[in-house]
Write a protein that holds these residues in place. Structure first.
Motif, mmCIF file in Angstrom:
data_model
loop_
_atom_site.group_PDB
_atom_site.id
_atom_site.type_symbol
_atom_site.label_atom_id
_atom_site.label_comp_id
_atom_site.label_asym_id
_atom_site.label_seq_id
_atom_site.Cartn_x
_atom_site.Cartn_y
_atom_site.Cartn_z
ATOM 1 N N ARG A 176 0.820 -1.205 0.000
ATOM 2 C CA ARG A 176 0.000 0.000 0.000
ATOM 3 C C ARG A 176 0.857 1.259 0.000
ATOM 4 O O ARG A 176 1.949 1.297 0.569
ATOM 5 C CB ARG A 176 -0.915 0.033 1.232
ATOM 6 N N SER A 236 0.170 3.798 1.682
ATOM 7 C CA SER A 236 0.148 4.337 3.038
ATOM 8 C C SER A 236 1.303 3.863 3.903
ATOM 9 O O SER A 236 1.567 4.449 4.956
ATOM 10 C CB SER A 236 -1.176 3.974 3.721
ATOM 11 N N SER A 280 -5.635 5.232 0.565
ATOM 12 C CA SER A 280 -4.924 3.964 0.681
ATOM 13 C C SER A 280 -5.038 3.422 2.100
ATOM 14 O O SER A 280 -5.242 2.216 2.297
ATOM 15 C CB SER A 280 -3.449 4.153 0.305
#
Length: 228
Positions: free
Chosen positions: A101, A103, A120
């Motif tokens: 991800r 993030s 995200s």
């Protein structure tokens, strides 16, 4: 190379010898058992049945409770987790979901988009929760921590507080300023700073999931995050 070849030859012949001896012993046991009658036959059948039941129970216990692993999460004492084949697979899925991800990657000043990272992060939150729902609780491990304890801690201690604070603030500003660049958002700098602090804490949980999944060289798989 020659020594290795000789070792393989010896291993092959040893395996053949063990197979022959084992076959002979089993054959004799079967023949001997076929000669039994009365109480002796029943004793033999009971012994075999008991041995099979013990093997089945052992195999079942191995699937339910394999081993224990201590995982260190900052701000907590070291936690001991039960690792079973089923929750090892769950930990692997959660680990992969997390490391792939946006993030989990650093969002340095002047780069990236906060909105993309928040989306995200929210998507990861939903994915982790859905994976836990589908997997169900780990059974048969007593009071020992399991993968769901670690995953729920990641959601509630790291992701939820950040999302609850910054998602509505950015959303409200975007609605009022639909054509203004995100860089003009007054909360941009503070959000990025808190995002980085949250991300570093999140990675501790992700590393823990990697440990439960049996991942080797976890920081290598985390990529840029391993430098933090």
């Amino acid at each position: 190379m020659s020594d290795l070849r000789h070792r393989r030859v010896y291993t092959r012949w040893f395996a053949l010898l063990v197979g022959l001896v084992t076959g002979a012993v089993v054959g004799f046991a079967v023949y001997w058992g076929s000669q039994l009658t009365g109480a002796a036959l029943f004793m033999l059948c009971g012994t075999v049945a008991g041995g099979v039941a013990a093997l089945v129970f052992y195999a079942y216990s191995r699937t339910m409770y394999l081993t224990e692993l201590t995982v260190s999460i900052p701000n907590f004492t070291d936690l001991t987790f039960a690792v079973t084949p089923s929750n090892e697979g769950v930990a692997w899925r959660l680990f992969v979901e997390s490391v792939t991800r946006v993030s989990t990657q650093p969002l340095t000043e002047g780069t990236g988009v906060v909105r993309e990272t928040l989306n995200s992060l929210y998507s990861l939150f939903q994915s982790v929760r859905q994976t836990l729902v589908e997997a169900g609780p780990t059974a048969g491990v007593g009071g020992t921590q399991t993968v769901e304890h670690l995953a729920i801690g990641m959601l509630n201690a790291q992701m939820r507080p950040f999302l609850a604070k910054w998602h509505p603030q950015l959303l409200q500003w975007e609605r009022v300023n639909p054509d203004v660049p995100e860089s003009q958002w007054p909360g941009n700098a503070q959000c990025r700073a808190e995002l980085e602090a949250m991300r570093l804490g999140l990675l501790d949980y992700v590393r823990g999931l990697g440990q439960l999944a049996g991942v080797r060289n976890i920081d290598v798989m985390l990529g840029r995050s391993a430098d933090q």
